[in-house]
Design an enzyme around this catalytic site. Structure first.
Site, PDB file in Angstrom:
ATOM      1  N   GLU A   1       0.834  -1.211   0.000  1.00  0.00           N
ATOM      2  CA  GLU A   1       0.000   0.000   0.000  1.00  0.00           C
ATOM      3  C   GLU A   1       0.864   1.254   0.000  1.00  0.00           C
ATOM      4  O   GLU A   1       1.727   1.420   0.867  1.00  0.00           O
ATOM      5  CB  GLU A   1      -0.920  -0.013   1.235  1.00  0.00           C
ATOM      6  CG  GLU A   1      -1.879   1.155   1.245  1.00  0.00           C
ATOM      7  CD  GLU A   1      -2.873   1.093   2.400  1.00  0.00           C
ATOM      8  OE1 GLU A   1      -3.218  -0.025   2.844  1.00  0.00           O
ATOM      9  OE2 GLU A   1      -3.297   2.164   2.865  1.00  0.00           O
TER      10      GLU A   1
ATOM     11  N   LYS B   1      -7.069  -1.028  11.459  1.00  0.00           N
ATOM     12  CA  LYS B   1      -6.453  -1.420  10.174  1.00  0.00           C
ATOM     13  C   LYS B   1      -5.212  -0.554   9.929  1.00  0.00           C
ATOM     14  O   LYS B   1      -4.181  -1.037   9.457  1.00  0.00           O
ATOM     15  CB  LYS B   1      -7.486  -1.266   9.058  1.00  0.00           C
ATOM     16  CG  LYS B   1      -7.072  -1.832   7.726  1.00  0.00           C
ATOM     17  CD  LYS B   1      -6.277  -0.872   6.869  1.00  0.00           C
ATOM     18  CE  LYS B   1      -5.985  -1.463   5.499  1.00  0.00           C
ATOM     19  NZ  LYS B   1      -5.149  -0.592   4.666  1.00  0.00           N
TER      20      LYS B   1
ATOM     21  N   ASP C   1       4.404 -14.416  11.299  1.00  0.00           N
ATOM     22  CA  ASP C   1       3.097 -14.832  10.793  1.00  0.00           C
ATOM     23  C   ASP C   1       2.076 -13.707  11.000  1.00  0.00           C
ATOM     24  O   ASP C   1       1.528 -13.544  12.093  1.00  0.00           O
ATOM     25  CB  ASP C   1       2.686 -16.108  11.566  1.00  0.00           C
ATOM     26  CG  ASP C   1       1.357 -16.671  11.125  1.00  0.00           C
ATOM     27  OD1 ASP C   1       0.583 -15.949  10.465  1.00  0.00           O
ATOM     28  OD2 ASP C   1       1.079 -17.834  11.450  1.00  0.00           O
TER      29      ASP C   1
ATOM     30  N   HIS D   1      -2.110  10.295  -0.195  1.00  0.00           N
ATOM     31  CA  HIS D   1      -2.366   9.143  -1.074  1.00  0.00           C
ATOM     32  C   HIS D   1      -2.302   9.553  -2.531  1.00  0.00           C
ATOM     33  O   HIS D   1      -1.791   8.834  -3.370  1.00  0.00           O
ATOM     34  CB  HIS D   1      -3.767   8.578  -0.791  1.00  0.00           C
ATOM     35  CG  HIS D   1      -3.763   7.606   0.343  1.00  0.00           C
ATOM     36  ND1 HIS D   1      -4.803   6.764   0.591  1.00  0.00           N
ATOM     37  CD2 HIS D   1      -2.860   7.353   1.295  1.00  0.00           C
ATOM     38  CE1 HIS D   1      -4.535   6.026   1.648  1.00  0.00           C
ATOM     39  NE2 HIS D   1      -3.355   6.381   2.087  1.00  0.00           N
TER      40      HIS D   1
HETATM   41  C1  MEV Z   1      -5.568   3.196   5.217  1.00  0.00           C
HETATM   42  O1  MEV Z   1      -4.863   2.053   4.808  1.00  0.00           O
HETATM   43  C2  MEV Z   1      -5.544   3.312   6.712  1.00  0.00           C
HETATM   44  C3  MEV Z   1      -6.401   4.436   7.280  1.00  0.00           C
HETATM   45  O2  MEV Z   1      -7.741   4.318   6.802  1.00  0.00           O
HETATM   46  C4  MEV Z   1      -6.349   4.305   8.767  1.00  0.00           C
HETATM   47  C5  MEV Z   1      -7.302   5.212   9.514  1.00  0.00           C
HETATM   48  O3  MEV Z   1      -8.338   5.630   8.958  1.00  0.00           O
HETATM   49  O4  MEV Z   1      -6.996   5.501  10.690  1.00  0.00           O
HETATM   50  C6  MEV Z   1      -5.910   5.779   6.820  1.00  0.00           C
END
Ligand code: MEV
Length: 436
Positions: free
Chosen positions: A86, A281, A297, A394
């Site tokens: 990513e 995430k 892992d 991004h």
């Molecule tokens: C993107 O990979 C991760 C985010 O969505 C995490 C978040 O919103 O805190 C930017």
């Protein structure tokens, strides 16, 4: 349909496997075979190691291997290896690492390193009898597992605790042996599973032979013996802190306003599972990348982390924030069962290099580095979200990807970066810009 299925695929040679799949599923089989071959390692010995890691391999799947420098953790500087596809993750980690390097760095502390495993079994006797013979059972379990545990004990690890858990309030006749392990610098999956299988065997024989049990009490049914990937006591805490006024202007926002907004963003991830999943995430963007780079892992780490995030019955943020007495404090408690010996850690040539890059840490030190990477990632994501929004960063990478895809020359790329600095990036817009 039938011509696309096969018996004995695993018995074919690597090139026969590639040929079969290419012929049956592609319109350009020769090119596919060339593509797969192109991603194989030029050194035969290295490719052999990779082929040996899994079954039916026909090629390698490459992912970017990046380095996030300037991580100061407990006063020591690290350049952190990260494997992730990513865009913006490594850049975000590096930026957060530098930001905190200028404010005292990260701190991390391993709270415990206990791993767990279970033997699940069915038994319908009087549970008091089972507890009554438990000491004798424990002795026999330990004795019979000695060939498996001797080496680990020499290294300072081994079995820490065995108990019977009565689960009959949930399921008739259902019990567990819950076993706690210390596996030192290894993640310990093989060790734990071997010991548990030995325990299952001993348990079965012990119960059927013990004079206290008669009739149906002699029948014990072992359901399964397997480690638990939920290791809430293999726990590390990472944190950063500084006076709020030392946080500086974040994207033009006053530090007090920034800190309060940040605090609120973390609070929202505690209250709302929809936000918590995305928030966590982001943490795993950092964690998984280092876990992968060091040959650990990541599925086990993710499964454990998400279970831990739901430990009070509600899925919540793994990180937390406080603003007491003018001090911004941001921390992450996360269970991380990782190893620096065994498994892929020394077998995979790049995992070995990653550990070298980190100074060949012991497992607890690696836990600290991984937790700091997760916290850094979370900090960087929240900093963007509550200031410029996530798309700004991004889109820069997105723009570069589109430019590469369209084969733009160096000069055109530079002009495009300048042009799109204040405009929305889309494939059509970039192509139109290049055509002009
Ligand atoms: C993107 O990979 C991760 C985010 O969505 C995490 C978040 O919103 O805190 C930017």
């Amino acid at each position: 349909m039938q011509e696309k299925t096969i018996n004995g695929f695993s018995k074919l040679s690597k090139s026969e496997k590639a040929n079969w799949a290419a012929q049956h599923f592609f319109n350009d089989p020769e090119q596919v075979i060339r593509d797969w071959a192109g991603f194989c390692h030029p050194e035969e010995a290295t490719q052999k190691i990779l082929d040996g890691l899994s079954e039916n391999t026909v090629s390698n799947y490459h992912l970017p291997y990046g380095i996030a420098p300037n991580f100061v953790i407990n006063g020591k500087a690290y350049a952190v290896p990260m494997v992730i596809e990513e865009s913006s993750v490594v850049a975000a980690a590096s930026s957060a690492a530098k930001y905190w390097m200028e404010r005292g760095g990260f701190f991390a502390e391993v709270l415990d390193t206990k791993k767990l495993g279970q033997v699940h079994f069915n038994w319908t006797g009087d549970v008091r009898k089972l507890y009554h013979v438990f000491e004798a059972l424990r002795t026999q379990l330990l004795e019979e597992a000695t060939p498996l545990t001797a080496n680990m004990e020499k290294r300072g690890g081994g079995i820490r605790d065995i108990r019977i858990i009565d689960m009959t309030h949930l399921e008739t006749g259902y019990y567990q042996l819950m076993v706690a392990f210390e596996t030192c610098d290894s993640m310990g999956a093989n060790f734990i599973n071997s010991v548990l299988e030995s325990f299952a065997d001993t348990l079965q024989r012990f119960v059927s032979a013990h004079p206290d049990f008669s009739g149906p009490e002699k029948n014990i049914s072992i359901i399964m013996a397997i480690l638990s990937n939920y290791t809430p006591e293999c726990l590390v805490r990472a944190w950063v802190e500084c006076p709020i006024e030392a946080m500086g202007n974040c994207e033009g926002i006053d530090p007090v306003v920034f800190a309060e907004k940040f605090h609120k963003a973390v609070r929202i991830a505690h209250l709302d599972p929809y936000r918590a999943a995305t928030h966590n995430k982001g943490i795993f963007n950092g964690i998984d990348a280092v876990v992968l780079a060091t040959g650990n892992d990541f599925r086990a780490i993710e499964a454990c982390g998400h279970t831990y995030a739901a430990r009070d019955g509600h899925y919540r943020s793994l990180s937390d924030c406080s603003l007491d007495n003018g001090i911004f404090r941001f921390w992450l408690d996360i269970p991380l069962s990782v190893g620096t010996v065994g498994g892929l850690t020394k077998l995979h040539p790049l995992a070995r290099r990653s550990l070298e890059l980190l100074g060949n840490p012991r497992a607890p030190e690696l836990m600290c580095v991984i937790a700091a990477a997760g916290l850094a990632q979370n900090f960087a994501a929240l900093r963007s979200l509550i200031t410029t929004g996530i798309q700004k960063g991004h889109m820069k990478m997105h723009l570069m990807n589109i430019l590469n895809h369209l084969g733009a020359e160096h000069e055109a790329c530079a002009k495009a970066v300048d042009y799109f600095s204040d405009k929305a990036v889309s494939f059509t817009a970039v192509r139109a810009f290049l055509e002009k």
